[in-house]
Scaffold this active site. Structure first.
Site, PDB file in Angstrom:
ATOM      1  N   HIS A   1       0.808  -1.228   0.000  1.00 28.04           N
ATOM      2  CA  HIS A   1       0.000   0.000   0.000  1.00 28.04           C
ATOM      3  C   HIS A   1       0.846   1.286   0.000  1.00 28.04           C
ATOM      4  O   HIS A   1       0.731   2.149   0.861  1.00 28.04           O
ATOM      5  CB  HIS A   1      -1.100   0.014   1.067  1.00 28.04           C
ATOM      6  CG  HIS A   1      -0.712  -0.265   2.495  1.00 28.04           C
ATOM      7  ND1 HIS A   1       0.283   0.394   3.140  1.00 28.04           N
ATOM      8  CD2 HIS A   1      -1.255  -1.124   3.398  1.00 28.04           C
ATOM      9  CE1 HIS A   1       0.353  -0.040   4.381  1.00 28.04           C
ATOM     10  NE2 HIS A   1      -0.559  -0.962   4.558  1.00 28.04           N
TER      11      HIS A   1
ATOM     12  N   HIS B   1      -4.735  -8.795  14.918  1.00 30.03           N
ATOM     13  CA  HIS B   1      -4.824  -7.603  14.056  1.00 30.03           C
ATOM     14  C   HIS B   1      -5.606  -8.003  12.807  1.00 30.03           C
ATOM     15  O   HIS B   1      -5.272  -8.998  12.169  1.00 30.03           O
ATOM     16  CB  HIS B   1      -3.398  -7.168  13.714  1.00 30.03           C
ATOM     17  CG  HIS B   1      -3.290  -5.989  12.808  1.00 30.03           C
ATOM     18  ND1 HIS B   1      -4.260  -5.033  12.703  1.00 30.03           N
ATOM     19  CD2 HIS B   1      -2.295  -5.605  11.955  1.00 30.03           C
ATOM     20  CE1 HIS B   1      -3.870  -4.111  11.832  1.00 30.03           C
ATOM     21  NE2 HIS B   1      -2.689  -4.442  11.359  1.00 30.03           N
TER      22      HIS B   1
ATOM     23  N   GLU C   1      -6.001  -6.412   9.871  1.00 22.75           N
ATOM     24  CA  GLU C   1      -5.602  -5.984   8.528  1.00 22.75           C
ATOM     25  C   GLU C   1      -5.392  -7.239   7.665  1.00 22.75           C
ATOM     26  O   GLU C   1      -4.959  -8.282   8.156  1.00 22.75           O
ATOM     27  CB  GLU C   1      -4.326  -5.120   8.560  1.00 22.75           C
ATOM     28  CG  GLU C   1      -4.109  -4.429   7.226  1.00 22.75           C
ATOM     29  CD  GLU C   1      -3.111  -3.274   7.266  1.00 22.75           C
ATOM     30  OE1 GLU C   1      -2.452  -3.063   8.299  1.00 22.75           O
ATOM     31  OE2 GLU C   1      -2.987  -2.584   6.231  1.00 22.75           O
TER      32      GLU C   1
ATOM     33  N   ASP D   1      -3.417  -8.507   5.537  1.00 26.60           N
ATOM     34  CA  ASP D   1      -2.209  -9.328   5.397  1.00 26.60           C
ATOM     35  C   ASP D   1      -2.141 -10.389   6.505  1.00 26.60           C
ATOM     36  O   ASP D   1      -1.351 -11.333   6.408  1.00 26.60           O
ATOM     37  CB  ASP D   1      -0.931  -8.471   5.375  1.00 26.60           C
ATOM     38  CG  ASP D   1      -0.873  -7.426   6.457  1.00 26.60           C
ATOM     39  OD1 ASP D   1      -1.928  -6.956   6.920  1.00 26.60           O
ATOM     40  OD2 ASP D   1       0.249  -7.056   6.854  1.00 26.60           O
TER      41      ASP D   1
ATOM     42  N   HIS E   1      -1.115  -0.660  15.180  1.00 26.29           N
ATOM     43  CA  HIS E   1      -1.355   0.593  14.495  1.00 26.29           C
ATOM     44  C   HIS E   1      -2.785   0.738  13.982  1.00 26.29           C
ATOM     45  O   HIS E   1      -3.087   1.688  13.244  1.00 26.29           O
ATOM     46  CB  HIS E   1      -0.347   0.752  13.329  1.00 26.29           C
ATOM     47  CG  HIS E   1      -0.631  -0.115  12.141  1.00 26.29           C
ATOM     48  ND1 HIS E   1      -0.958   0.413  10.906  1.00 26.29           N
ATOM     49  CD2 HIS E   1      -0.690  -1.450  11.973  1.00 26.29           C
ATOM     50  CE1 HIS E   1      -1.161  -0.548  10.035  1.00 26.29           C
ATOM     51  NE2 HIS E   1      -1.007  -1.694  10.656  1.00 26.29           N
TER      52      HIS E   1
ATOM     53  N   ASP F   1       2.110  -6.319  14.243  1.00 22.46           N
ATOM     54  CA  ASP F   1       3.002  -5.500  13.408  1.00 22.46           C
ATOM     55  C   ASP F   1       4.142  -4.850  14.210  1.00 22.46           C
ATOM     56  O   ASP F   1       5.163  -4.451  13.640  1.00 22.46           O
ATOM     57  CB  ASP F   1       2.206  -4.385  12.717  1.00 22.46           C
ATOM     58  CG  ASP F   1       1.396  -4.886  11.533  1.00 22.46           C
ATOM     59  OD1 ASP F   1       1.707  -5.965  11.004  1.00 22.46           O
ATOM     60  OD2 ASP F   1       0.441  -4.198  11.135  1.00 22.46           O
TER      61      ASP F   1
ATOM     62  N   TYR G   1      10.213   0.421   8.486  1.00 24.13           N
ATOM     63  CA  TYR G   1       8.874  -0.023   8.891  1.00 24.13           C
ATOM     64  C   TYR G   1       8.257   0.988   9.858  1.00 24.13           C
ATOM     65  O   TYR G   1       7.101   1.387   9.715  1.00 24.13           O
ATOM     66  CB  TYR G   1       8.943  -1.419   9.541  1.00 24.13           C
ATOM     67  CG  TYR G   1       7.592  -2.048   9.669  1.00 24.13           C
ATOM     68  CD1 TYR G   1       7.062  -2.823   8.646  1.00 24.13           C
ATOM     69  CD2 TYR G   1       6.809  -1.833  10.798  1.00 24.13           C
ATOM     70  CE1 TYR G   1       5.803  -3.378   8.736  1.00 24.13           C
ATOM     71  CE2 TYR G   1       5.540  -2.377  10.904  1.00 24.13           C
ATOM     72  CZ  TYR G   1       5.051  -3.151   9.882  1.00 24.13           C
ATOM     73  OH  TYR G   1       3.788  -3.688   9.966  1.00 24.13           O
TER      74      TYR G   1
ATOM     75  N   HIS H   1       5.676  -9.667  10.922  1.00 22.80           N
ATOM     76  CA  HIS H   1       6.486  -9.496   9.707  1.00 22.80           C
ATOM     77  C   HIS H   1       7.964  -9.574  10.087  1.00 22.80           C
ATOM     78  O   HIS H   1       8.370  -8.982  11.090  1.00 22.80           O
ATOM     79  CB  HIS H   1       6.265  -8.127   9.056  1.00 22.80           C
ATOM     80  CG  HIS H   1       4.877  -7.874   8.578  1.00 22.80           C
ATOM     81  ND1 HIS H   1       4.326  -8.514   7.492  1.00 22.80           N
ATOM     82  CD2 HIS H   1       3.918  -7.026   9.020  1.00 22.80           C
ATOM     83  CE1 HIS H   1       3.087  -8.072   7.297  1.00 22.80           C
ATOM     84  NE2 HIS H   1       2.818  -7.174   8.209  1.00 22.80           N
TER      85      HIS H   1
END
Ligand code: FEO
Length: 406
Positions: A28, A82, A84, A86, A148, A167, A195, A228
């Protein structure tokens, strides 16, 4: 189930069962030049638990890694730290495949998952500080709202002193190695900073609160397992990454000046180089970043410890050059604090770009030196001397600001 993909042991109780994405280069708008990983973790407790899932195309890879240590149907609990995509993109397929007894997420996570998917099973919301027994092992949930996303939380495995940090403390880095101590520390520092700068910087106040909360909780930490990049398991690495987060979230500024620019016929480039000379002469550390050869997310990374941002663009069709509009929009969203700056550029007719840049810098709260330096068509020696002087003036103001901060 493929016999190619294997789980990686993290502790006697925990296995990495995620996926390596060697090819992704855009996340993104963030340039993931080294790819990434989507980490999921399997806890082999009496209640077998899966922590997070992976991006949708990697569902089969995750399931194969799980199957290399246990029948996926034996998974009792799924925790979504989380929502999101991914980490949740294959959550519907995962729930359908493993039929867990319970799916846990934060209160906001349960809401966010319902807003993303038609889940085949209800989510059990957990509160900040809530504990869940896995029989022989125990989990504690720590809400990390806005680090986040509103839904974000950490999960702590007490017996292993292991923090699943979603994250947080992660980086976009594809590698065959699963642990930070197996990789080049200089590269890790760059990718962890990138990051933070691109994902967490605008939420630095929330990061600082989470760090303070974690300190107050006095949770012993032997391992940090993010969603990640590599897993932190060496004490000195854990101390270092937490210290980096403290420094970055405080937005401590140095005497580094970043000059971001683009050019049509080399006039703005000549101005940028002369400004750079002035900055150096004034004692600043200088980084010139022409947008013809730099990605917006690399500019953001350089801004993590910079104290000054100087932006130059030629005027084209009565507005600023589009590459500068791109990077300024991106930087404004990341909301770096405490910057000195200046606008400059060449023009032919009216020169709107300099005024437009200055407006954006003001909206970002940047303290401007001068009213914006404009040069018609091609800078002559006098104009280049003015550019150099602007660099010296910004350096002087930057030195004062850094000294005042101590
Ligand atoms: Fe890696 Fe915010 O998802």
């Amino acid at each position: 189930m493929s016999d190619i993909f294997k789980a990686v042991r993290v502790t006697d109780n925990v296995y990495w069962v995620g996926a390596i994405d060697w090819t992704v280069r855009d996340f993104h708008g963030y340039s993931t030049s080294r790819g990434t990983t989507y980490n999921a973790y399997l806890i082999l407790a009496e209640k077998v638990t899966l922590i997070d899932t992976v991006k949708a195309p990697f569902f089969d890879e995750m399931m194969a890694r799980i199957a290399s240590v246990i029948d996926p149907a034996k998974i009792d609990f799924l925790v979504s730290n989380h929502s999101e995509m991914d980490h949740s993109g294959c959550i519907v397929e995962t729930i359908s495949a493993i039929r867990p007894e319970r799916v846990f997420a934060s209160v906001m996570g349960a809401k966010a998952l319902a807003e993303h998917f038609r889940l085949p099973q209800e989510v059990t919301p957990v509160k900040d500080g809530e504990n869940v027994s896995l029989g022989d092992l125990n989990l504690a949930f720590v809400e990390t709202r806005m680090v986040h996303w509103p839904d974000s939380m950490f999960t702590y495995l007490r017996e292993d002193e292991l923090l699943f940090s979603q994250d947080g403390f992660g980086m976009h880095l594809a590698s065959g190695e699963r642990f930070a101590d197996e990789l080049d520390p200089a590269m890790l520092e760059v990718e962890a900073a990138k990051y933070y700068a691109n994902i967490l910087l605008p939420l630095s106040n929330f990061v600082a609160k989470v760090l303070a909360k974690a300190r107050d909780m006095k949770l012993p930490l032997k391992i940090i397992a993010p969603d990640h990049g590599p897993i932190w398991r060496r004490q000195e690495d854990i101390v270092k990454i937490i210290h980096s987060y403290e420094r970055w979230s405080a937005q401590q500024r140095t005497n580094k000046a970043v000059v971001v620019y683009d050019t049509m016929w080399q006039s703005t480039a000549k101005m940028a180089r002369a400004i750079g000379e002035g900055l150096t002469a004034g004692g600043a550390r200088v980084k010139l970043m022409p947008m013809s050869g730099n990605h917006r997310s690399d500019v953001a990374t350089e801004m993590l410890d910079a104290g000054a941002l100087l932006v130059g663009a030629p005027t084209i069709n009565n507005t600023m050059f589009p590459t500068l509009a791109d990077v300024l929009t991106y930087l404004k969203g990341l909301a770096p604090k405490g910057l000195i700056g200046a606008a400059f550029g060449s023009y032919g007719w009216s020169g709107e770009s300099i005024k437009d840049i200055a407006e954006v810098l003001k909206e970002m709260g940047v303290e401007l030196v001068g009213d914006g330096l404009k040069v018609k068509y091609v800078p002559d020696d006098d104009a280049l001397a003015q550019c150099r002087l602007l660099g010296e003036q910004v350096a002087e103001r930057l030195n004062q600001a850094v000294a005042a901060e101590g």
